[in-house]
Design a protein around this motif. Structure first.
Motif, mmCIF file in Angstrom:
data_model
loop_
_atom_site.group_PDB
_atom_site.id
_atom_site.type_symbol
_atom_site.label_atom_id
_atom_site.label_comp_id
_atom_site.label_asym_id
_atom_site.label_seq_id
_atom_site.Cartn_x
_atom_site.Cartn_y
_atom_site.Cartn_z
ATOM 1 N N ASP A 1 -6.784 3.348 -7.608
ATOM 2 C CA ASP A 1 -8.009 4.153 -7.658
ATOM 3 C C ASP A 1 -8.395 4.682 -6.279
ATOM 4 O O ASP A 1 -8.744 5.854 -6.125
ATOM 5 C CB ASP A 1 -9.172 3.336 -8.234
ATOM 6 N N VAL A 2 -8.333 3.819 -5.264
ATOM 7 C CA VAL A 2 -8.696 4.224 -3.900
ATOM 8 C C VAL A 2 -7.727 5.285 -3.385
ATOM 9 O O VAL A 2 -8.143 6.292 -2.795
ATOM 10 C CB VAL A 2 -8.726 2.996 -2.956
ATOM 11 N N ILE B 1 -7.515 2.192 4.481
ATOM 12 C CA ILE B 1 -7.348 1.281 3.349
ATOM 13 C C ILE B 1 -6.831 -0.045 3.898
ATOM 14 O O ILE B 1 -5.698 -0.127 4.369
ATOM 15 C CB ILE B 1 -6.385 1.858 2.294
ATOM 16 N N LYS C 1 -5.578 -5.563 1.747
ATOM 17 C CA LYS C 1 -6.153 -6.613 0.902
ATOM 18 C C LYS C 1 -5.776 -6.446 -0.568
ATOM 19 O O LYS C 1 -6.329 -7.101 -1.424
ATOM 20 C CB LYS C 1 -7.679 -6.640 1.054
ATOM 21 N N TYR C 2 -4.855 -5.554 -0.826
ATOM 22 C CA TYR C 2 -4.466 -5.255 -2.204
ATOM 23 C C TYR C 2 -3.023 -5.680 -2.463
ATOM 24 O O TYR C 2 -2.204 -5.744 -1.556
ATOM 25 C CB TYR C 2 -4.578 -3.751 -2.477
ATOM 26 N N ARG D 1 0.803 -1.223 0.000
ATOM 27 C CA ARG D 1 0.000 0.000 0.000
ATOM 28 C C ARG D 1 0.836 1.273 0.000
ATOM 29 O O ARG D 1 0.643 2.152 -0.849
ATOM 30 C CB ARG D 1 -0.959 -0.002 1.193
ATOM 31 N N GLN E 1 -2.000 -2.653 -7.648
ATOM 32 C CA GLN E 1 -3.290 -3.193 -8.093
ATOM 33 C C GLN E 1 -4.190 -2.021 -8.482
ATOM 34 O O GLN E 1 -4.249 -1.003 -7.781
ATOM 35 C CB GLN E 1 -3.918 -4.016 -6.960
ATOM 36 N N ASP E 2 -4.896 -2.147 -9.613
ATOM 37 C CA ASP E 2 -5.721 -1.052 -10.128
ATOM 38 C C ASP E 2 -6.680 -0.497 -9.081
ATOM 39 O O ASP E 2 -6.834 0.724 -8.960
ATOM 40 C CB ASP E 2 -6.515 -1.497 -11.359
ATOM 41 N N GLU E 3 -7.327 -1.366 -8.324
ATOM 42 C CA GLU E 3 -8.282 -0.906 -7.305
ATOM 43 C C GLU E 3 -7.592 -0.106 -6.217
ATOM 44 O O GLU E 3 -8.139 0.886 -5.723
ATOM 45 C CB GLU E 3 -9.020 -2.101 -6.680
ATOM 46 N N LEU E 4 -6.393 -0.507 -5.838
ATOM 47 C CA LEU E 4 -5.636 0.231 -4.829
ATOM 48 C C LEU E 4 -5.245 1.599 -5.357
ATOM 49 O O LEU E 4 -5.380 2.610 -4.658
ATOM 50 C CB LEU E 4 -4.397 -0.564 -4.402
#
Length: 112
Positions: free
Chosen positions: A97-98, A84, A87-88, A15, A92-95
């Motif tokens: 984005d967040v 956050i 879990k990433y 992260r 990772q694309d979702e990370l």
């Protein structure tokens, strides 16, 4: 003026390193990352916290760790918890984005 930002997670492998990577090229900021675990790639230190203008942690447990181990250097700094979960995977694309959704508005407010 340059704002120095320190991102902190547990082991400084996914992260916080992702955050460092995606914000590194942004105008007006310098970034670094660290971890609170003894196994962290780059363990958080007094020097890093002193260097930082802004500190972002991923979870409340990291904020508590900083408060209990580095309260003197943090007394005039705001530590922001991004909430956050771990879990990433790295980048990772979702990370990504967040992180952008949570951090960019705070950076704009601070500079604007």
């Amino acid at each position: 003026m340059v704002t120095k930002i320190l991102f902190i997670c547990g082991k400084n492998r996914r992260r916080s390193t992702t955050a460092e990577e995606i914000f590194a090229g942004m105008d007006g900021v310098e970034v670094s990352s660290a971890g609170t675990s003894p196994e962290a790639e780059c363990p958080v230190s007094w020097d890093l916290l002193e260097w930082a203008d802004r500190v972002f942690v991923m979870e409340t447990s990291q904020r508590k760790y900083l408060s209990s181990h580095f309260s003197k250097v943090l007394k005039d700094k705001r530590v922001v918890c991004l909430n956050i979960p771990d879990k990433y995977e790295y980048m990772q694309d979702e990370l990504v984005d967040v992180l952008r959704a949570k951090v960019l508005p705070m950076l704009r407010r601070a500079r604007g």
